[in-house]
Design an enzyme around this catalytic site. Structure first.
Site, PDB file in Angstrom:
ATOM      1  N   LYS A 117       0.827  -1.200   0.000  1.00 24.44           N
ATOM      2  CA  LYS A 117       0.000   0.000   0.000  1.00 24.44           C
ATOM      3  C   LYS A 117       0.864   1.255   0.000  1.00 24.44           C
ATOM      4  O   LYS A 117       0.459   2.304  -0.518  1.00 24.44           O
ATOM      5  CB  LYS A 117      -0.948  -0.017   1.198  1.00 24.44           C
ATOM      6  CG  LYS A 117      -2.013  -1.100   1.129  1.00 24.44           C
ATOM      7  CD  LYS A 117      -2.953  -1.023   2.318  1.00 24.44           C
ATOM      8  CE  LYS A 117      -4.067  -2.050   2.204  1.00 24.44           C
ATOM      9  NZ  LYS A 117      -3.559  -3.426   2.290  1.00 24.44           N
ATOM     10  N   GLU A 192      -1.913   7.072   8.116  1.00 27.16           N
ATOM     11  CA  GLU A 192      -2.467   8.110   7.258  1.00 27.16           C
ATOM     12  C   GLU A 192      -3.592   8.817   7.993  1.00 27.16           C
ATOM     13  O   GLU A 192      -4.129   8.297   8.985  1.00 27.16           O
ATOM     14  CB  GLU A 192      -2.993   7.518   5.950  1.00 27.16           C
ATOM     15  CG  GLU A 192      -4.195   6.602   6.111  1.00 27.16           C
ATOM     16  CD  GLU A 192      -4.646   5.950   4.812  1.00 27.16           C
ATOM     17  OE1 GLU A 192      -3.873   5.984   3.840  1.00 27.16           O
ATOM     18  OE2 GLU A 192      -5.766   5.410   4.777  1.00 27.16           O
ATOM     19  N   HIS A 227     -13.465  -2.699  10.534  1.00 23.76           N
ATOM     20  CA  HIS A 227     -12.900  -2.358   9.233  1.00 23.76           C
ATOM     21  C   HIS A 227     -13.080  -3.482   8.209  1.00 23.76           C
ATOM     22  O   HIS A 227     -12.371  -3.534   7.208  1.00 23.76           O
ATOM     23  CB  HIS A 227     -11.428  -1.979   9.350  1.00 23.76           C
ATOM     24  CG  HIS A 227     -11.174  -0.890  10.350  1.00 23.76           C
ATOM     25  ND1 HIS A 227     -11.559   0.412  10.137  1.00 23.76           N
ATOM     26  CD2 HIS A 227     -10.617  -0.918  11.592  1.00 23.76           C
ATOM     27  CE1 HIS A 227     -11.223   1.150  11.196  1.00 23.76           C
ATOM     28  NE2 HIS A 227     -10.666   0.360  12.087  1.00 23.76           N
ATOM     29  N   ARG A 285      -7.626  -8.967  -7.548  1.00 27.44           N
ATOM     30  CA  ARG A 285      -8.341 -10.242  -7.490  1.00 27.44           C
ATOM     31  C   ARG A 285      -9.827  -9.966  -7.597  1.00 27.44           C
ATOM     32  O   ARG A 285     -10.265  -8.813  -7.655  1.00 27.44           O
ATOM     33  CB  ARG A 285      -8.045 -10.947  -6.168  1.00 27.44           C
ATOM     34  CG  ARG A 285      -8.371 -10.082  -4.952  1.00 27.44           C
ATOM     35  CD  ARG A 285      -8.179 -10.813  -3.651  1.00 27.44           C
ATOM     36  NE  ARG A 285      -8.218  -9.951  -2.485  1.00 27.44           N
ATOM     37  CZ  ARG A 285      -9.313  -9.530  -1.889  1.00 27.44           C
ATOM     38  NH1 ARG A 285     -10.500  -9.861  -2.361  1.00 27.44           N
ATOM     39  NH2 ARG A 285      -9.251  -8.753  -0.822  1.00 27.44           N
TER      40      ARG A 285
END
Length: 653
Positions: A117, A192, A227, A285
């Site tokens: 990421k 972040e 999440h 995917r």
């Protein structure tokens, strides 16, 4: 190149999903399975199945060498990775190609580009795709709060933490890294800014060998717990045409930047207040939520994966029709911090119009489990996906809520009530209320639905009929018959963590409630009980097992555990006992015998079903017993520790 036999390097629902398309296309199927999964439907449905010795993912589904050996043994010429496990593993994709097999996924180079990421954000920034800035423990300031710690190598909410105080940041980074290492074998995490009321909106893309990338619309996946997505829908509601077009363009640019081939998803964080969006990650995917895009666009994304792998172009996208909503039915207890549930599914029946596909508006069921299957501790707790497709969003939500409400689910606690409450909640029905903070904003959705108070009576009547008809002698004598009717009969059941009692009369005149004068039992059998309640007829379907009565009525159902008349003293535990909520392993012990602890203070941390679960003190007191040790495997219900409440020692003295 023509594919003739596909091995699916995954399990459960996604394996069955791929098998369905393969069968329709005339392609043979191969399953691989662990010992724990040997009896599940996906193994039975495959044309061939190969056992991978062991139970845990590391022993089985994560062993690329074993999967490739299984493909060769079974004569497969292609491998579909499903989602999860090896689906985004570039090294495995290369091993498949080196073995001379067709990889039904993107090129390994594309997986590598999006696998981190941190690095993928840099790549997307260079491609002109909006991104959020990266922070560190040292560079984050109070002005940046709240913050989100995320695992670089994985997803599904594992290795992810929301941080609201800089004092907590270093500790949360450490915990997130440990969870990421356990889940993905890579403990790298990053930090972040956290958009408090953001929406999770993603775009489905499919690329081909000619460099074409088609965009199959948007999905909203904002309703999440821990999440992890719970409710998904397509198209994403409430987006302006300008925002939708910009997202499509950004997703196409992201895919083209890595020469993407096959099906993939570009995920964005959308700030509805500013109408801005930011790149989160690209899933290289097929996604769990792909059915909602399939339905509204009239495509089979697995078929497109196969077509692209065989060298054919991706077809042009058609305009979306109607609205589709998917819910993930989990074996978990939302009211107990989403604790996973394990054990046997006594019943799992959901009314639907199609399995893994739907030709017109209606209900689709994608499920990895069926009645009688065992839900173990080694894998994700998702049982099924239920998807409603209707002309409008409101109709889809209404239909799906009622389908779930009427589903017959017994043996394990599930999130069914939470899903129904979510679909009917005003904040969900108004797109302005969608946000990843939905469940934090609306804790009322966690509460279990109020049970029909007549279920114990129905269970008692059905149990009485079952025992009467099964009797080897005097089976014609009515249940509850007494020469002298001195008082009502009592039948006790366990309903969840509570005990309920039904008081009733039986005999030649039939059954009647000892508590409700407005209830008349009009007919009774071991399989059905019909009541007339204040002049309104209600029918209940019943299934009597050795130790439980499964009851389903117009207002939902319940699993009623038959309680013995006398309690076995050996089954009792001391007050303050902390029990293992599910089978798993103890990964940390946070206290010692003699410690004085506060209410809610962590005592132990367990890991089960790929998630960590903290077991805390039920009240302030002293730890008097602590039998668990780090690394220990424990069964559900085992006493791990005992906390004696503060003040009890003085009272005893």
């Amino acid at each position: 190149m023509t594919i003739t036999r596909i091995l699916v390097a995954n399990r459960g629902e996604i394996a069955r999903r791929v098998f369905r398309t393969a069968r329709r296309l005339g392609i043979e199927t191969v399953a691989v399975h662990s010992d724990a999964d040997a009896g599940l439907p996906f193994v039975r449905e495959a044309d061939a199945a190969v056992r991978l010795p062991g139970n845990t993912p590391a022993e089985t589904y994560l062993r690329g060498d074993l999967v490739i050996a299984a493909a060769r043994k079974a004569g497969a010429d292609a491998i579909h990775p499903g989602y999860g496990f090896l689906s985004e593993n570039a090294a495995f994709a290369r091993q498949v190609a080196d073995a001379g097999l067709v990889w039904l996924g993107p090129d390994p180079a594309s997986i590598d580009s999006m696998g981190s990421k941190i690095e993928s954000k840099k790549l997307m920034d260079a491609a002109g795709v909006p991104v959020l800035g990266n922070l560190t423990v040292d560079t984050a300031t109070e002005a940046d709060l709240p913050l989100l710690v995320k695992a670089s190598a994985g997803g599904g909410g594992r290795g992810m933490r929301v941080v609201r105080s800089l004092d907590e940041l270093a500790g949360e980074v450490e915990k997130a890294s440990a969870e990421a290492e356990s889940a993905f074998g890579d403990g790298t995490v990053f930090v972040e800014p956290y958009v408090e009321r953001g929406r999770h909106v993603e775009v489905q893309v499919v690329g081909d060998r000619a460099g074409n990338v088609e965009v199959f619309g948007t999905r909203d996946c904002s309703l999440q717990r821990r999440h992890q997505k719970v409710v998904e829908e397509a198209p994403a509601p409430g987006l302006s045409d300008a925002v939708r077009t910009a997202m499509h363009d950004a997703a196409r640019a992201a895919a083209q930047a890595v020469d993407y081939v096959g099906a993939g998803t570009v995920e964005f964080l959308y700030d509805a207040d500013t109408e801005r969006f930011f790149f989160l990650e690209m899933n290289t995917r097929l996604q769990v939520e792909h059915p909602v895009s399939e339905l509204i666009h009239g495509v089979d994304l697995v078929e497109l994966q196969i077509a692209v792998a065989e060298g054919r172009p991706v077809p042009a996208v058609t305009e979306p029709v109607g609205h589709a909503i998917e819910v993930r039915l989990y074996a978990e207890d939302p009211a107990a911090d989403y604790a996973p549930q394990t054990g046997r599914l006594l019943e799992l029946e959901v009314d639907h119009d199609g399995t893994f596909a739907l030709d017109g508006f209606g209900t689709r069921l994608d499920t990895g489990f069926e009645t009688g299957d065992e839900v173990g501790t080694f894998y994700d707790a998702m049982l099924s996906k239920v998807i409603a497709w209707a002309p409008t969003r409101e109709q889809a939500a209404r239909s799906l809520a009622r389908t779930l409400e009427r589903a017959r689910i017994h043996g394990l606690v599930t999130n069914r009530d939470q899903l129904v409450a979510s679909l009917r909640h005003p904040a969900f029905l108004d797109p302005a209320g969608l946000a990843t903070s939905f469940y934090g904003d609306h804790p009322e959705t966690l509460a279990a639905a109020a049970a029909d108070d007549l279920l114990p009576l129905v269970g008692a009547v059905a149990l009485g009929e079952h025992r009467r008809t099964a009797a080897k002698v005097q089976s014609r004598i009515p249940a509850g018959f007494r020469n002298v009717d001195a008082g009502p009969r009592s039948t006790r059941f366990g309903l969840g963590a509570e005990e309920v009692e039904a008081l009733w009369y039986g005999g030649r005149a039939g059954y009647r409630s000892a508590e409700r004068d407005d209830v008349v039992v009009t007919s009774a059998s071991p399989g059905e009980v019909v009541l007339e309640v204040d002049g309104v007829t209600r029918r209940y379907d019943v299934r009597v097992l050795d130790d439980a009565v499964l009851v389903d009525g117009p207002r939902g159902g319940a699993t009623l555990r038959i309680l013995p008349r006398f309690v076995d003293p050996s089954t009792q535990v001391a007050a303050g006992s902390l029990l293992a909520p599910m089978p798993g392993s103890v990964i940390a012990v946070r206290a010692a015998v003699g410690d004085v602890v506060q209410e809610g203070q962590p005592i132990l941390v367990m890991e089960a079903m790929k998630m960590q679960h903290t077991i805390a003190a039920p009240y302030a007191g002293t730890v008097t017993e602590l039998s668990a040790t780090a690394g220990q495997q424990v069964e559900a219900g085992v006493v791990l520790a005992v906390v004696e409440p503060a003040g009890s020692q003085e009272e005893t003295a």
